[in-house]
Design a protein around this motif. Structure first.
Motif, PDB file in Angstrom:
ATOM      1  N   LEU A 174       5.821   5.395  -9.375  1.00  0.00           N
ATOM      2  CA  LEU A 174       4.518   5.372 -10.026  1.00  0.00           C
ATOM      3  C   LEU A 174       4.542   6.253 -11.272  1.00  0.00           C
ATOM      4  O   LEU A 174       5.223   7.283 -11.291  1.00  0.00           O
ATOM      5  CB  LEU A 174       3.439   5.898  -9.072  1.00  0.00           C
ATOM      6  CG  LEU A 174       3.233   5.127  -7.764  1.00  0.00           C
ATOM      7  CD1 LEU A 174       2.129   5.784  -6.948  1.00  0.00           C
ATOM      8  CD2 LEU A 174       2.911   3.669  -8.023  1.00  0.00           C
TER       9      LEU A 174
ATOM     10  N   LEU B 133      -1.377  -2.114  -4.322  1.00  0.00           N
ATOM     11  CA  LEU B 133      -0.691  -2.728  -5.461  1.00  0.00           C
ATOM     12  C   LEU B 133      -0.473  -4.206  -5.160  1.00  0.00           C
ATOM     13  O   LEU B 133       0.138  -4.553  -4.149  1.00  0.00           O
ATOM     14  CB  LEU B 133       0.659  -2.041  -5.711  1.00  0.00           C
ATOM     15  CG  LEU B 133       0.653  -0.511  -5.772  1.00  0.00           C
ATOM     16  CD1 LEU B 133       2.078   0.009  -5.947  1.00  0.00           C
ATOM     17  CD2 LEU B 133      -0.252  -0.004  -6.895  1.00  0.00           C
TER      18      LEU B 133
ATOM     19  N   VAL C 172       0.855  -1.181   0.000  1.00  0.00           N
ATOM     20  CA  VAL C 172       0.000   0.000   0.000  1.00  0.00           C
ATOM     21  C   VAL C 172       0.891   1.232   0.000  1.00  0.00           C
ATOM     22  O   VAL C 172       1.781   1.367   0.853  1.00  0.00           O
ATOM     23  CB  VAL C 172      -0.938   0.010   1.226  1.00  0.00           C
ATOM     24  CG1 VAL C 172      -1.705   1.331   1.295  1.00  0.00           C
ATOM     25  CG2 VAL C 172      -1.911  -1.159   1.151  1.00  0.00           C
TER      26      VAL C 172
ATOM     27  N   GLY D 127      -4.443   6.658  -1.228  1.00  0.00           N
ATOM     28  CA  GLY D 127      -3.328   5.933  -1.831  1.00  0.00           C
ATOM     29  C   GLY D 127      -3.786   4.828  -2.759  1.00  0.00           C
ATOM     30  O   GLY D 127      -4.893   4.861  -3.317  1.00  0.00           O
ATOM     31  N   TRP D 128      -2.906   3.824  -2.913  1.00  0.00           N
ATOM     32  CA  TRP D 128      -3.153   2.722  -3.834  1.00  0.00           C
ATOM     33  C   TRP D 128      -2.778   1.394  -3.178  1.00  0.00           C
ATOM     34  O   TRP D 128      -1.812   1.319  -2.423  1.00  0.00           O
ATOM     35  CB  TRP D 128      -2.310   2.875  -5.105  1.00  0.00           C
ATOM     36  CG  TRP D 128      -2.573   4.101  -5.906  1.00  0.00           C
ATOM     37  CD1 TRP D 128      -1.847   5.249  -5.899  1.00  0.00           C
ATOM     38  CD2 TRP D 128      -3.645   4.306  -6.837  1.00  0.00           C
ATOM     39  NE1 TRP D 128      -2.393   6.165  -6.763  1.00  0.00           N
ATOM     40  CE2 TRP D 128      -3.499   5.620  -7.355  1.00  0.00           C
ATOM     41  CE3 TRP D 128      -4.710   3.513  -7.279  1.00  0.00           C
ATOM     42  CZ2 TRP D 128      -4.364   6.141  -8.300  1.00  0.00           C
ATOM     43  CZ3 TRP D 128      -5.587   4.038  -8.214  1.00  0.00           C
ATOM     44  CH2 TRP D 128      -5.406   5.336  -8.716  1.00  0.00           C
TER      45      TRP D 128
ATOM     46  N   ARG E 251      -0.261   8.532  -2.719  1.00  0.00           N
ATOM     47  CA  ARG E 251      -0.407   8.977  -4.109  1.00  0.00           C
ATOM     48  C   ARG E 251       0.935   9.250  -4.786  1.00  0.00           C
ATOM     49  O   ARG E 251       1.019   9.282  -6.019  1.00  0.00           O
ATOM     50  CB  ARG E 251      -1.276  10.235  -4.166  1.00  0.00           C
ATOM     51  CG  ARG E 251      -2.711  10.027  -3.712  1.00  0.00           C
ATOM     52  CD  ARG E 251      -3.466   9.109  -4.626  1.00  0.00           C
ATOM     53  NE  ARG E 251      -4.854   8.894  -4.199  1.00  0.00           N
ATOM     54  CZ  ARG E 251      -5.704   8.080  -4.789  1.00  0.00           C
ATOM     55  NH1 ARG E 251      -5.317   7.379  -5.850  1.00  0.00           N
ATOM     56  NH2 ARG E 251      -6.943   7.931  -4.349  1.00  0.00           N
TER      57      ARG E 251
ATOM     58  N   VAL F 110      -3.842  -2.786  -9.673  1.00  0.00           N
ATOM     59  CA  VAL F 110      -3.842  -1.492  -9.003  1.00  0.00           C
ATOM     60  C   VAL F 110      -5.270  -1.160  -8.563  1.00  0.00           C
ATOM     61  O   VAL F 110      -6.177  -1.112  -9.390  1.00  0.00           O
ATOM     62  CB  VAL F 110      -3.303  -0.388  -9.929  1.00  0.00           C
ATOM     63  CG1 VAL F 110      -3.345   0.969  -9.238  1.00  0.00           C
ATOM     64  CG2 VAL F 110      -1.887  -0.709 -10.397  1.00  0.00           C
ATOM     65  N   GLU F 111      -5.433  -0.952  -7.247  1.00  0.00           N
ATOM     66  CA  GLU F 111      -6.755  -0.630  -6.710  1.00  0.00           C
ATOM     67  C   GLU F 111      -6.651   0.630  -5.849  1.00  0.00           C
ATOM     68  O   GLU F 111      -5.707   0.775  -5.072  1.00  0.00           O
ATOM     69  CB  GLU F 111      -7.285  -1.787  -5.860  1.00  0.00           C
ATOM     70  CG  GLU F 111      -7.399  -3.097  -6.612  1.00  0.00           C
ATOM     71  CD  GLU F 111      -7.788  -4.237  -5.687  1.00  0.00           C
ATOM     72  OE1 GLU F 111      -8.572  -3.996  -4.749  1.00  0.00           O
ATOM     73  OE2 GLU F 111      -7.277  -5.366  -5.892  1.00  0.00           O
ATOM     74  N   PRO F 112      -7.626   1.529  -5.956  1.00  0.00           N
ATOM     75  CA  PRO F 112      -7.576   2.758  -5.158  1.00  0.00           C
ATOM     76  C   PRO F 112      -7.938   2.503  -3.698  1.00  0.00           C
ATOM     77  O   PRO F 112      -8.787   1.669  -3.386  1.00  0.00           O
ATOM     78  CB  PRO F 112      -8.621   3.652  -5.828  1.00  0.00           C
ATOM     79  CG  PRO F 112      -9.581   2.691  -6.465  1.00  0.00           C
ATOM     80  CD  PRO F 112      -8.789   1.501  -6.874  1.00  0.00           C
TER      81      PRO F 112
ATOM     82  N   LEU G 131      -1.733   7.450 -12.756  1.00  0.00           N
ATOM     83  CA  LEU G 131      -2.002   6.044 -12.472  1.00  0.00           C
ATOM     84  C   LEU G 131      -3.504   5.854 -12.333  1.00  0.00           C
ATOM     85  O   LEU G 131      -4.190   6.671 -11.714  1.00  0.00           O
ATOM     86  CB  LEU G 131      -1.296   5.633 -11.173  1.00  0.00           C
ATOM     87  CG  LEU G 131      -1.406   4.164 -10.765  1.00  0.00           C
ATOM     88  CD1 LEU G 131      -0.770   3.261 -11.821  1.00  0.00           C
ATOM     89  CD2 LEU G 131      -0.754   3.942  -9.402  1.00  0.00           C
ATOM     90  N   SER G 132      -4.010   4.784 -12.898  1.00  0.00           N
ATOM     91  CA  SER G 132      -5.437   4.488 -12.811  1.00  0.00           C
ATOM     92  C   SER G 132      -5.613   3.026 -12.435  1.00  0.00           C
ATOM     93  O   SER G 132      -4.694   2.213 -12.612  1.00  0.00           O
ATOM     94  CB  SER G 132      -6.125   4.788 -14.151  1.00  0.00           C
ATOM     95  OG  SER G 132      -5.525   4.047 -15.193  1.00  0.00           O
ATOM     96  N   PRO G 133      -6.763   2.666 -11.896  1.00  0.00           N
ATOM     97  CA  PRO G 133      -6.997   1.272 -11.501  1.00  0.00           C
ATOM     98  C   PRO G 133      -6.901   0.331 -12.696  1.00  0.00           C
ATOM     99  O   PRO G 133      -7.129   0.712 -13.844  1.00  0.00           O
ATOM    100  CB  PRO G 133      -8.414   1.303 -10.922  1.00  0.00           C
ATOM    101  CG  PRO G 133      -8.641   2.734 -10.531  1.00  0.00           C
ATOM    102  CD  PRO G 133      -7.895   3.548 -11.540  1.00  0.00           C
TER     103      PRO G 133
END
Length: 428
Positions: free
Chosen positions: A267, A295, A246, A292-293, A249, A286-288, A271-273
């Motif tokens: 990154l 991964l 995790v 943050g994200w 941004r 990749v999940e929001p 960056l997009s899902p």
């Protein structure tokens, strides 16, 4: 008795008028190429040398126009400086107002975003062009308390005729850079300025200490933000099998499971899902998350025969190339020259001749010997994935480039014409 540069600085605290006369003579002699009665302080002398090499006019101000109010507001809302403005105000403004100073906060481009303090001094600053939205880069307006600290990356006091431009010689400025404590990147400069007679040698230590308090506040905010993200991530990771990380941004790591901890994950700019290739993690889901994200590296092996090459240019002076294929994944840290070469080959997938690379790098197609020598060194670790005549990446390789968020940070050391064009085209 002859004065030393240190003596002039000390003299300024008790007799600013005499010190100003001495420095005026020093400036006049230096600009005329004659022996000066006192050698300028090293930081000032080096700045003057940069001005003379760069063609800055000591008698005329050719800066660009002021930013619009809308652009000033946009920059205020997007810069990290907004988070430390209360620290700067608390540490500087009460004393500055009494001492007939003003506090000026400029961004990393030298643009004045905030300007507060003595109303009388603010009016005088208007006459110098020291206004909101003004451009105070050293390369534009000469040696000064905003632009020079940004160049040398340390606090600088500029007194009277130590300013390169004549219009500023009745002024005294003391500025300190504010850097991002996470990676050392310049965020902006805080400066305390006022008329000649307001100068005091202790101002330098004062401004520096407040700038360091601001950086400490940024560090605290960063750690607090990661703690919040870690709290969000904990229950998610607790029920998740396999590997995951995790990040915030900007890619800074908040938590990991099933894999070694890395301080930061590079990154892409946007960056997009979905399923994305992220060196050195490889293919990731990749999940929001809030702030943050998440991964999740794919556990399936890379199909035999396929090769992915990722060139990471996001971190200043920590450029790398990561290769992933059927035999696994490995990374190699790049020298400045090799980072330039691989960036150019990634831009031109059909290939570049030695002469074309020489033109790209040096503006001189005749410097092929240098290019061939450097490419020979590159091929020692990347030879299996490169072709020559012309030089290019193998056609069956998937090549990706991670660029810095700020186009000006693209290989900032580089003066290669093609790299300079890359920075400019990315800004458009």
């Amino acid at each position: 008795m002859a004065l030393s540069p240190t003596d002039v600085t000390q003299l300024a605290a008790v007799d600013s008028a005499r010190a100003a006369r001495v420095l005026s003579d020093v400036r006049a002699a230096t600009l005329a190429g004659q022996p000066a009665p006192v050698a300028p302080r090293p930081v000032i002398e080096q700045s003057w040398e940069r001005m003379l090499r760069g063609g800055v006019d000591p008698d005329h101000d050719f800066r660009s126009g002021l930013l619009s109010r809308e652009e000033v507001q946009r920059r205020r809302e997007s810069t990290a400086l907004r988070h430390v403005l209360p620290v700067l105000r608390e540490g500087l403004l009460s004393v500055a107002d009494v001492a007939h100073h003003i506090m000026v906060v400029a961004d990393d481009e030298g643009r004045v975003l905030w300007r507060e303090g003595s109303s009388a001094v603010l009016r005088k600053a208007d006459g110098l062009g020291f206004e909101l939205g003004a451009d105070w880069r050293e390369s534009v307006v000469g040696t000064n308390g905003v632009g020079t600290p940004a160049v040398v990356r340390r606090p600088v006091q500029v007194f009277a005729s130590e300013h390169f431009q004549r219009s500023q010689t009745s002024w005294t400025c003391t500025g300190a850079p504010i850097t991002d404590p996470r990676d050392g990147r310049l965020i902006g400069v805080v400066d305390v300025s006022g008329p000649l007679e307001t100068m005091h040698p202790a101002t330098l230590a004062w401004v520096d200490s407040v700038a360091k308090l601001a950086e400490a506040r940024l560090r605290e905010l960063h750690l607090t933000s990661l703690e919040r993200l870690r709290a969000v991530a904990a229950p998610v990771l607790a029920r998740m099998p396999g590997r995951a990380v995790v990040v915030d941004r900007d890619g800074w790591t908040a938590a990991v499971t099933g894999m070694p901890y890395a301080n930061r994950v590079a990154l892409p700019k946007s960056l997009s899902p979905g399923r994305r290739w992220l060196p050195p993690l490889g293919l990731c889901s990749v999940e929001p998350l809030a702030g943050g994200w998440l991964l999740r590296p794919a556990d399936e092996p890379v199909p035999a025969g396929s090769t992915r090459i990722a060139l990471d240019l996001t971190q200043p002076r920590r450029w790398s190339v990561t290769v992933s294929g059927g035999a696994g994944s490995w990374s190699h840290e790049l020298s400045p020259r090799h980072a330039e070469l691989l960036y150019l080959l990634a831009l031109h997938r059909t290939g570049r001749s030695a002469a074309e690379l020489a033109e790209d790098m040096f503006g001189d197609a005749g410097r092929t010997v240098t290019v061939r020598a450097e490419m020979s060194r590159v091929r020692r670790y990347l030879g299996a994935f490169l072709e020559h005549r012309p030089y290019r990446f193998r056609e069956d390789a998937e090549v990706g480039v991670l660029l810095p968020d700020d186009p000006r940070e693209l290989l900032p050391h580089s003066t290669a014409p093609a790299v300079v064009r890359g920075r400019l085209s990315a800004e458009v």
